[in-house]
Design an enzyme around this catalytic site. Structure first.
Site, PDB file in Angstrom:
ATOM      1  N   HIS A 124       0.785  -1.094  -0.059  1.00 37.15           N
ATOM      2  CA  HIS A 124      -0.195   0.073   0.180  1.00 37.15           C
ATOM      3  C   HIS A 124       0.839   1.123   0.041  1.00 37.15           C
ATOM      4  O   HIS A 124       1.840   1.376   0.554  1.00 37.15           O
ATOM      5  CB  HIS A 124      -0.865   0.090   1.219  1.00 37.15           C
ATOM      6  CG  HIS A 124      -0.311   0.033   2.480  1.00 37.15           C
ATOM      7  ND1 HIS A 124       0.315   1.135   3.360  1.00 37.15           N
ATOM      8  CD2 HIS A 124       0.148  -1.116   3.407  1.00 37.15           C
ATOM      9  CE1 HIS A 124       0.919   0.564   4.264  1.00 37.15           C
ATOM     10  NE2 HIS A 124       0.839  -0.553   4.505  1.00 37.15           N
ATOM     11  N   ASP A 125       0.259   2.233  -0.612  1.00 36.92           N
ATOM     12  CA  ASP A 125       0.956   3.593  -0.761  1.00 36.92           C
ATOM     13  C   ASP A 125       2.153   3.808  -1.195  1.00 36.92           C
ATOM     14  O   ASP A 125       2.911   4.720  -1.252  1.00 36.92           O
ATOM     15  CB  ASP A 125       0.919   4.217   0.524  1.00 36.92           C
ATOM     16  CG  ASP A 125      -0.632   4.194   1.389  1.00 36.92           C
ATOM     17  OD1 ASP A 125      -1.330   5.073   0.727  1.00 36.92           O
ATOM     18  OD2 ASP A 125      -0.719   3.444   2.026  1.00 36.92           O
ATOM     19  N   GLY A 135       5.106  -0.879   2.828  1.00 35.90           N
ATOM     20  CA  GLY A 135       4.324   0.253   2.428  1.00 35.90           C
ATOM     21  C   GLY A 135       5.165   1.568   2.374  1.00 35.90           C
ATOM     22  O   GLY A 135       5.949   1.695   3.009  1.00 35.90           O
TER      23      GLY A 135
END
Length: 266
Positions: free
Chosen positions: A116-117, A134
Site C-alpha cells: 500500500h501507498d 508500504g
C-alpha cells in the site's frame, strides 16, 4: 463462450483482451490495448493504463495488508505499457496517501509484491520476488535485483541498481549500485547511466560526488557542505543534495564504513 467474470460497471477500453477465469470487479478502469491473462483478479479501485500486459495469477488493487486499514476508499493506479508477470500482487492505498502508483514502461517480474501507498516511477525493473513494504518511493530507471526486500518508508532514487537478495532499510540516493550485507554503497551505476545517454562529464561529476559522500570519511553534514561547494551548481549535485535533504530513514553507508565496522567486531 465467456469464461471470465466482468462486472458491468467496469470501464474497459478498446481492444482489451480478457482471458479465461479472470475476475474484474466494479470501479475498475482498463485502458485501450491492454492484455489480461487467465486467472487474474482485479479488485475495485484499479486504474490500469494502455497497452499493459498482466500475466496469470496476478492480483491488482486488493485491500492493503495493513491492520490500520479501515475500509476507506483508495485506488491502485498503474500507467501505460507496463508488464506485470505471473503472480504479482499490487495493493491499493490507505488513508495515508489514498493510492498506490506504478508509472509507465515498467517490468515487474514474477511474484513481485508492491504494498500500500508505494510510488514506483517509470522504466523500472523489479526482478523476481522483489518485495516492497508500504509507503516506499522508487525513482525512474531503477533496477531491483531478485528477492530484494525493502523496509517501509524507504526512498530510492533514480538510476539505482540493487544486488539480488538485498535487504534495504535505508534511503538510497540516485545513480548508485548497492550490494553486500549489510547493504552499502558499491559504486556508481556507470554502465546504466552510459546506456541512458549520460555524458562522460556527468558521470565523472557523480563519481566525485559519491567519493566525497561515501569514501572520504566525512560525516554526512560535512560531505554535504563540500558537495555544495564543489558541485552545487551542477544538475547532478542538485539532484543528490535534494535527495539527501528529503531522506526519511537515513542514508545507507559507504563500503569503507562497513569494512571498519566489521573489522571492529572481530
Amino acid at each position: 463462450m465467456v469464461l471470465y467474470d466482468l462486472n458491468p460497471n467496469a470501464k474497459i477500453g478498446k481492444d482489451v483482451t480478457i482471458s479465461n477465469f479472470t475476475t474484474i470487479y466494479d470501479d475498475v478502469v482498463i485502458g485501450d490495448g491492454t492484455w489480461i491473462g487467465p486467472n487474474v483478479t482485479i479488485f475495485p479501485g484499479a486504474r490500469i493504463g494502455r497497452n499493459c500486459k498482466i500475466f496469470p495469477g496476478s492480483v491488482i488493487s486488493a485491500i492493503p495488508q495493513d491492520l490500520k486499514f479501515n475500509g476507506e476508499y483508495t485506488t491502485c493506479e498503474i500507467g501505460d505499457n507496463n508488464v506485470i508477470r505471473e503472480c504479482c500482487t499490487i495493493n491499493r492505498g490507505t488513508a495515508a496517501s489514498g493510492r498506490t502508483v506504478v508509472g509507465n514502461d515498467n517490468l515487474l517480474m514474477a511474484y513481485v509484491h508492491v504494498a500500500h501507498d508505494c510510488i514506483i516511477g517509470n522504466h523500472c525493473v523489479l526482478a523476481n520476488n522483489a518485495t516492497l513494504a508500504g509507503h516506499i518511493i522508487i525513482g525512474d530507471w531503477t533496477v531491483l535485483g531478485g528477492k530484494t526486500a525493502i523496509l517501509q518508508f524507504v526512498h530510492i532514487g533514480s538510476h539505482v541498481i540493487t544486488m539480488g537478495g538485498s535487504l534495504v532499510n535505508k534511503d538510497i540516493p540516485p545513480f548508485v549500485r548497492v550490494a553486500r550485507y549489510p547493504i552499502c554503497y558499491a559504486g556508481v551505476n556507470s554502465i546504466g547511466l552510459h546506456r541512458r545517454g549520460f555524458s562522460r562529464e556527468s558521470i565523472n561529476n557523480i563519481q566525485c560526488i559519491y567519493r566525497i559522500l561515501f569514501q572520504s570519511g566525512h560525516t554526512v553534514s560535512t560531505a554535504v557542505e563540500l558537495i555544495k561547494e564543489q558541485y552545487g551548481n551542477t544538475d547532478e549535485g542538485k539532484q543528490v543534495l535534494g535527495f539527501i535533504g528529503s531522506a526519511t530513514t537515513g542514508l545507507l553507508k559507504g563500503y569503507s564504513f562497513m569494512n571498519r565496522a566489521n573489522s571492529n567486531d572481530d
